[in-house]
Scaffold this motif. Structure first.
Motif, PDB file in Angstrom:
ATOM      1  N   ARG A  80       0.839  -1.204   0.000  1.00  0.00           N
ATOM      2  CA  ARG A  80       0.000   0.000   0.000  1.00  0.00           C
ATOM      3  C   ARG A  80       0.871   1.250   0.000  1.00  0.00           C
ATOM      4  NH1 ARG A  80      -3.412  -1.625   5.120  1.00  0.00           N
ATOM      5  NH2 ARG A  80      -1.418  -2.606   5.639  1.00  0.00           N
ATOM      6  N   VAL A  81       0.546   2.195  -0.872  1.00  0.00           N
ATOM      7  CA  VAL A  81       1.394   3.378  -1.065  1.00  0.00           C
ATOM      8  C   VAL A  81       0.551   4.630  -1.331  1.00  0.00           C
ATOM      9  CG1 VAL A  81       3.399   2.119  -1.958  1.00  0.00           C
ATOM     10  CG2 VAL A  81       1.600   2.852  -3.524  1.00  0.00           C
ATOM     11  N   ALA A  82       1.182   5.771  -1.084  1.00  0.00           N
ATOM     12  CA  ALA A  82       0.558   7.047  -1.446  1.00  0.00           C
ATOM     13  C   ALA A  82       1.627   8.054  -1.816  1.00  0.00           C
ATOM     14  CB  ALA A  82      -0.295   7.572  -0.295  1.00  0.00           C
ATOM     15  N   ASP A  83       2.668   7.621  -2.472  1.00  0.00           N
ATOM     16  CA  ASP A  83       3.780   8.383  -3.047  1.00  0.00           C
ATOM     17  C   ASP A  83       5.020   7.499  -3.163  1.00  0.00           C
ATOM     18  OD1 ASP A  83       2.611  10.855  -3.653  1.00  0.00           O
ATOM     19  OD2 ASP A  83       3.030  11.665  -1.656  1.00  0.00           O
ATOM     20  N   CYS A  84       5.201   6.576  -2.216  1.00  0.00           N
ATOM     21  CA  CYS A  84       6.333   5.650  -2.286  1.00  0.00           C
ATOM     22  C   CYS A  84       6.172   4.709  -3.483  1.00  0.00           C
ATOM     23  CB  CYS A  84       6.433   4.833  -1.002  1.00  0.00           C
ATOM     24  SG  CYS A  84       6.888   5.797   0.461  1.00  0.00           S
ATOM     25  N   LEU A  85       7.229   3.963  -3.768  1.00  0.00           N
ATOM     26  CA  LEU A  85       7.216   3.030  -4.890  1.00  0.00           C
ATOM     27  C   LEU A  85       6.599   1.696  -4.491  1.00  0.00           C
ATOM     28  CD1 LEU A  85      10.958   3.358  -5.972  1.00  0.00           C
ATOM     29  CD2 LEU A  85       9.065   4.663  -6.896  1.00  0.00           C
ATOM     30  N   PRO A  86       5.599   1.231  -5.248  1.00  0.00           N
ATOM     31  CA  PRO A  86       5.220  -0.171  -5.140  1.00  0.00           C
ATOM     32  C   PRO A  86       6.024  -0.940  -6.189  1.00  0.00           C
ATOM     33  CG  PRO A  86       3.588   1.007  -6.448  1.00  0.00           C
ATOM     34  CD  PRO A  86       4.699   1.991  -6.133  1.00  0.00           C
ATOM     35  N   VAL A  87       6.835  -1.892  -5.754  1.00  0.00           N
ATOM     36  CA  VAL A  87       7.678  -2.642  -6.679  1.00  0.00           C
ATOM     37  C   VAL A  87       7.264  -4.116  -6.621  1.00  0.00           C
ATOM     38  CG1 VAL A  87      10.024  -3.177  -7.422  1.00  0.00           C
ATOM     39  CG2 VAL A  87       9.558  -1.020  -6.224  1.00  0.00           C
ATOM     40  N   LEU A  88       6.866  -4.647  -7.771  1.00  0.00           N
ATOM     41  CA  LEU A  88       6.400  -6.020  -7.868  1.00  0.00           C
ATOM     42  C   LEU A  88       7.417  -6.857  -8.634  1.00  0.00           C
ATOM     43  CD1 LEU A  88       2.675  -5.257  -8.799  1.00  0.00           C
ATOM     44  CD2 LEU A  88       3.694  -5.518  -6.521  1.00  0.00           C
ATOM     45  N   PHE A  89       7.591  -8.110  -8.208  1.00  0.00           N
ATOM     46  CA  PHE A  89       8.609  -8.988  -8.776  1.00  0.00           C
ATOM     47  C   PHE A  89       7.985 -10.319  -9.181  1.00  0.00           C
ATOM     48  CE2 PHE A  89      10.611  -6.295  -5.614  1.00  0.00           C
ATOM     49  CZ  PHE A  89      11.831  -5.931  -6.159  1.00  0.00           C
TER      50      PHE A  89
END
Length: 225
Positions: A80-89
């Motif tokens: 969950r984010v609201a400016d940070c990076l969501p990084v999926l692998f």
């Protein structure tokens, strides 16, 4: 009601019951049976999601971590984010997936390296990564001393804001780290602060919801995010 009315997937401890209802809508939409959520603390701890993971919407039972990996089918890893990076692998051959929450502190703490390392311990060797929408460098103005500290540790983050002041380029920093780890990187260059359809902690001065990066293994031969 605004700012929590558009599929807010954020703070279960303060925004219930709407957030939990939104997760049920998401479950029906993507067809998963369980969600893996953590209490995100801007660190680098990685949780392996197995059968004994607490699949719950109760925040009091969430483990503190900023990344998760799994080989389980029909379990969605949620960042969950609201400016940070969501990084999926994903390693589609080894059928191992991961998800990481990477803001300024997390990048410097090594959350991306830790996630890749955990996946490789499980047998992944052909990992791809997707960086979701996040605050752009033009909107991520920070104090000069903070900027220089980050730039010294991670030179690829050096940048200027829309006001020509010191800024941190989270996306470039993440790409630099992942590329150095021989990861194939795909980046979504959408700014959560510039574009009103996204939740943004910085733009909305903390009064906002959360979007999420979600990835899951569907069947023995497919995956999705």
């Amino acid at each position: 009601m605004p700012p929590y009315d558009s599929m807010n997937l954020g703070r279960l401890e303060t925004d219930q019951p709407d957030v939990e209802k939104n997760f049920h809508v998401l479950a029906q939409t993507i067809g998963v049976s369980q969600f893996a959520l953590c209490s995100q603390v801007h660190g680098a701890h990685v949780e392996e999601v197995t059968e004994d993971f607490p699949f719950t919407f109760n925040p009091a039972e969430h483990r503190q971590a900023d990344a998760m990996v799994t080989t389980m089918t029909n379990v969605a890893l949620v960042i969950r984010v609201a400016d940070c990076l969501p990084v999926l692998f994903a390693d589609t051959q080894a059928r191992i997936i991961g998800a990481a929450h990477a803001g300024r502190q997390g990048l410097l703490a090594g959350v991306l390296e830790a996630t890749v390392d955990k996946m490789r311990q499980l047998g992944a060797d052909q990992i791809q990564a997707w960086i979701g929408p996040h605050v752009c460098v033009g909107c991520y103005e920070v104090p000069s001393d903070m900027a220089h500290d980050v730039w010294e540790c991670l030179p690829a983050t050096r940048g200027s804001s829309h006001h020509d002041t010191p800024a941190v380029d989270l996306g470039a920093g993440a790409c630099s780290i992942l590329t150095s780890l021989n990861i194939d990187v795909h980046q979504e260059n959408r700014c959560t602060s510039c574009e009103p359809e996204y939740f943004s902690h910085r733009r909305d001065r903390g009064q906002t919801g959360r979007q999420a990066g979600v990835i899951w293994l569907e069947t023995p031969h497919t995956w999705a995010c």
